[in-house]
Design an enzyme around this catalytic site. Structure first.
Site, PDB file in Angstrom:
ATOM      1  N   ARG A 172       7.181   5.850  52.867  1.00  0.00           N
ATOM      2  CA  ARG A 172       7.478   6.941  53.803  1.00  0.00           C
ATOM      3  C   ARG A 172       8.971   7.218  53.848  1.00  0.00           C
ATOM      4  NH1 ARG A 172       3.681   9.235  53.048  1.00  0.00           N
ATOM      5  NH2 ARG A 172       3.313   7.569  51.559  1.00  0.00           N
ATOM      6  N   GLN A 228      -3.006   4.150  47.981  1.00  0.00           N
ATOM      7  CA  GLN A 228      -2.883   4.493  49.396  1.00  0.00           C
ATOM      8  C   GLN A 228      -4.230   4.521  50.095  1.00  0.00           C
ATOM      9  OE1 GLN A 228       0.210   7.403  50.628  1.00  0.00           O
ATOM     10  NE2 GLN A 228       0.387   7.798  48.448  1.00  0.00           N
ATOM     11  N   LYS A 232       2.135  15.942  46.039  1.00  0.00           N
ATOM     12  CA  LYS A 232       0.692  16.098  46.039  1.00  0.00           C
ATOM     13  C   LYS A 232       0.249  17.347  46.808  1.00  0.00           C
ATOM     14  CE  LYS A 232      -0.949  13.073  48.835  1.00  0.00           C
ATOM     15  NZ  LYS A 232      -1.720  13.645  49.945  1.00  0.00           N
ATOM     16  N   THR A 233       0.735  17.479  48.022  1.00  0.00           N
ATOM     17  CA  THR A 233       0.352  18.632  48.826  1.00  0.00           C
ATOM     18  C   THR A 233       0.855  19.921  48.198  1.00  0.00           C
ATOM     19  OG1 THR A 233       0.668  17.186  50.710  1.00  0.00           O
ATOM     20  CG2 THR A 233       0.256  19.486  51.185  1.00  0.00           C
ATOM     21  N   ASP A 259      -8.300  16.593  49.321  1.00  0.00           N
ATOM     22  CA  ASP A 259      -7.048  15.884  49.469  1.00  0.00           C
ATOM     23  C   ASP A 259      -7.365  14.435  49.841  1.00  0.00           C
ATOM     24  OD1 ASP A 259      -4.381  15.425  49.651  1.00  0.00           O
ATOM     25  OD2 ASP A 259      -4.117  16.351  51.619  1.00  0.00           O
ATOM     26  N   GLU A 260      -6.511  13.509  49.498  1.00  0.00           N
ATOM     27  CA  GLU A 260      -6.709  12.092  49.840  1.00  0.00           C
ATOM     28  C   GLU A 260      -8.114  11.614  49.454  1.00  0.00           C
ATOM     29  OE1 GLU A 260      -4.097  10.567  51.019  1.00  0.00           O
ATOM     30  OE2 GLU A 260      -3.088  11.743  52.572  1.00  0.00           O
TER      31      GLU A 260
END
Length: 717
Positions: A605, A250, A35-36, A219-220
């Site tokens: 994670r 998330q 994603k980043t 983002d997010e």
DNA sequence: ACCTGAAATATTTTT
DNA sequence: TATTTCAGGT
């Protein structure tokens, strides 16, 4: 740098997102799907290929950490320094806008940002001035109310209600709002609301920024709240240039006002958007993803996506049943030691827990073994009392009419100014609508104070005056040093030399260090002094950036703060009902789903190894309690987890057998039926929905109002 | 003003 | 359990 470099090593979906023309775009990106990477390459693409100026790109994140990482990665990708890029948290971007357009935002040019701690103190003060019984109207409830309203875009006078409770809250909100306006104080949610209003009410400015930002990146996105989304819409609506990245699975901040529904609203509000799903996971092994996918499939409210990986199956996910919480900590640390012996670094390990209080046990154990560790979150640097005290002096130097700071340090370290004296000052200030400082000055010159208190008060005023005079010519770090030495804080903390206060002087030294690292941005034609800028910036920061990150150590943090990170080996601990899922979420389906997402975040994670653990008993509230394994464990297929133990406890009973799905309730319920709930008391059934284990029931409770409950967990009678 | 001990209170998660 | 707040004494 050429075009291909920006696209190589990307998969097809990622490439599509990166090279899309400027348009509205939703990237629904699962955990570990890059994603980043997409966001970073996308921004670089626009600068490199589409020829956008760095100033024309806005990118918003939720944490300073994420913003810093993104900036760093873009800079190294483009090999250029982008100092005044519009990259930052919602709060810091809002701050920047308000700073630039203070007048248009109806704020004084030297407005001050306060953190939630200061906000709470201020509310307490206002409530006492209004002679409100703080037992009946607790300040933290008022604070929560105010922030919630602000985050929904509501000013005090916009609230329409006839409800007694709401009416009162509204009154407190109004008082607070007026006080802040009078004294130029801006809290966190005010930053957002105010900058929203700034753009809403100011066509010229709005158009300026709408033209400036060629594309707006978020983002997010699943964590945006109402006001943040409204703000984004002002900047991008009808321009179709909002680029968002998010993952509904998330979303873990709804308690803070985040609305997952914003993802749906986006799809409606930007009908021409492109929709790209990233499902290819590059982080975790198949075994870990299987567990994650199974778990999250138990959630009803999802946009739906399944993570895939090309990585190998990998080790099975492990489950450890400890007999008490010490045993749990022992187990985790043993596993870390083993891995270290096999050549892994300590920093490859993360221990993730639900609440901060759980960290202590692991810290003790790690300390005993001499293993270096680092705890994230918990006590934040700038929230420590000694830091806040120093900051209060600094604030008074910058602005003598800062009442909160005046109150904080007028008698700290104690100099003989008591409650009585302070009460007189407060009353005077309230009557003549002036600051406490002004009140003190007036009272002295009218000699309306007892002779006993007049000398120390005079001394205090003199101290602040002297400090600001002699600090004027100094650089920031030296100013702070001077304050610590002259105010008496240093002497005070030196005298207090028990184990607990030992760090305090070190922390003060760190503050000086932080100040010497502070850089003023040249870009803004600011009227503010370096000191004022520093004071505002620390309200928006956690102090994380000044920490030493070089040391190899085990990482301890809550599941919330683990979002966005990855580790070779992850331990998710304390998987017990009432702890995780937390007891406050057990009976409400929406909150339970959020807890499940939180667990999902924890699982995803892990890159290589995942350990889950729970304890059969746990000390809680100073009592030993038997605990049940988390219901989430029963949602993971048994053949995808392996039960592990340490050799020393071979007598343990098998862990997996203890995990049973909650027994389904046979009793049939009907609408309008009266029921009794162990926590919420008596109520009446309003609605029943769903089938089997997913059956939901809506009840109006006499005390707590209307709630949706999961029938299979609700323990109704 | 400040110290002391008892009593109350709290445990999500953070910009 | 650990921390904070409050009342009462000096």
């Amino acid at each position: 740098m050429n075009v291909n470099m920006l696209l190589e090593n990307l998969n097809e979906q990622q490439r599509l997102a990166v090279s899309a023309p400027a348009q509205a775009l939703l990237v629904l990106a699962g955990a570990g799907t890059g994603k980043t990477r997409v966001l970073v390459h996308r921004i670089a693409w626009q600068i490199q290929v589409l020829g956008c100026s760095p100033y024309s790109i806005l990118a918003v994140t939720f944490t300073n950490k994420a913003a810093m990482e993104m900036r760093g990665r873009i800079e190294s990708l483009l090999k250029m320094s982008l100092n005044h890029f519009w990259i930052g948290t919602f709060h810091s971007i809002a701050y920047r806008l308000l700073r630039r357009h203070a007048e248009a935002a109806k704020l004084p040019s030297n407005f001050q940002v306060i953190d939630s701690d200061d906000q709470l103190r201020l509310i307490k003060r206002i409530l006492t001035d209004l002679k409100i019984d703080d037992k009946k109207w607790p300040a933290n409830k008022v604070q929560y109310f105010i922030n919630q309203e602000k985050e929904n875009g509501q000013r005090a006078l916009m609230i329409e209600t006839t409800d007694f409770y709401q009416k009162n809250m509204q009154r407190f909100y109004l008082e607070y709002q007026q006080y802040c306006q009078r004294s130029g104080i801006v809290d966190f949610s005010e930053l957002l609301l105010r900058s929203y209003e700034l753009l809403r009410d100011n066509l010229e400015l709005r158009n300026h920024y709408r033209q400036l930002f060629r594309q707006v990146h978020v983002d997010e996105f699943q964590d945006t709240n109402t006001i943040q989304y409204a703000w984004l819409k002002l900047l991008t609506e009808n321009q179709n240039n909002l680029f968002i990245v998010g993952d509904d699975d998330q979303s873990i901040y709804s308690w803070r006002g985040a609305k997952v529904a914003n993802l749906t609203y986006f799809q409606q509000d930007y009908p021409l958007h492109q929709f790209i799903k990233l499902e290819q996971n590059y982080r975790s092994t198949q075994a870990i993803l299987t567990v994650a996918n199974h778990l999250i499939s138990h959630n009803q409210q999802r946009l739906g996506k399944t993570l895939r990986t090309d990585l190998m199956q990998g080790d099975q996910v492990n489950l450890y049943a400890a007999f008490n919480e010490q045993d749990e900590a022992y187990f985790v640390v043993e596993k870390i030691k083993q891995a270290k012996n096999e050549g892994k670094a300590f920093s490859d390990h993360a221990i993730l827990y639900r609440v901060n209080a759980q960290s202590r046990l692991f810290e003790e154990r790690l300390m005993l073994e001499g293993i270096p560790y680092r705890v994230y979150g918990g006590f934040r640097f700038f929230e420590r009392a000694e830091i806040k005290n120093t900051v209060a002096y600094l604030r008074l130097i910058a602005n003598r009419h800062d009442d909160a700071s005046f109150e904080r340090v007028v008698n700290f370290p104690t100099r003989g100014i008591g409650l009585k004296t302070l009460e007189i000052i407060r009353k005077y200030a309230l009557n003549s609508q002036c600051s406490l400082w002004q009140a003190a000055v007036d009272l002295i010159s009218h000699s309306q104070l007892s002779s006993r208190s007049i000398t120390p008060l005079k001394q205090f005023l003199q101290l602040i005056k002297t400090l600001s005079d002699s600090a004027e010519a100094l650089i920031l770090a030296d100013k702070i040093k001077l304050v610590i030495e002259t105010s008496g804080l240093q002497t005070y903390y030196q005298q207090q030399s028990d184990a607990k206060t030992e760090n305090r002087l070190e922390n003060l030294a760190e503050l000086i260090n932080a100040a010497s690292l502070f850089k003023v941005s040249i870009n803004d034609q600011d009227i503010l002094t370096e000191l004022e800028l520093f004071l505002n910036s620390i309200a928006l920061e956690t102090g994380e950036r000044y920490r030493d990150q070089e040391i190899d150590c085990v990482q301890l943090m809550t599941l919330h703060s683990a979002k966005g990170l990855e580790f070779e080996q992850v331990f998710v601990v304390g998987l017990e009902d009432n702890l995780f899922p937390s007891s406050q979420s057990l009976y409400e389906p929406n909150r339970l789903e959020e807890e499940r997402r939180l667990f999902y975040v924890g699982i995803t994670r892990a890159m290589r190894h995942l350990y889950l653990s729970y304890s059969e008993s746990r000390w809680w509230y100073g009592q030993e309690n038997n605990s049940k394994p988390s219901r989430f464990l029963s949602e993971i297929p048994l053949d995808s987890i392996k039960e592990v133990r340490l050799r020393s406890h071979t007598h343990q009973k098998p862990a997996l057998s203890a995990i049973k799905p909650p027994s389904s309730i046979e009793t049939d319920y009907k609408v309008n039926q009266k029921v009794q709930h162990p926590k919420f008391g008596e109520g009446i059934i309003l609605k029943i929905e769903g089938e089997g284990m997913q059956r939901k029931i809506q009840i109006r409770f006499e005390e707590t109002g209307i709630k949706w409950l999961m029938l299979s967990y609700a323990k109704l009678t």
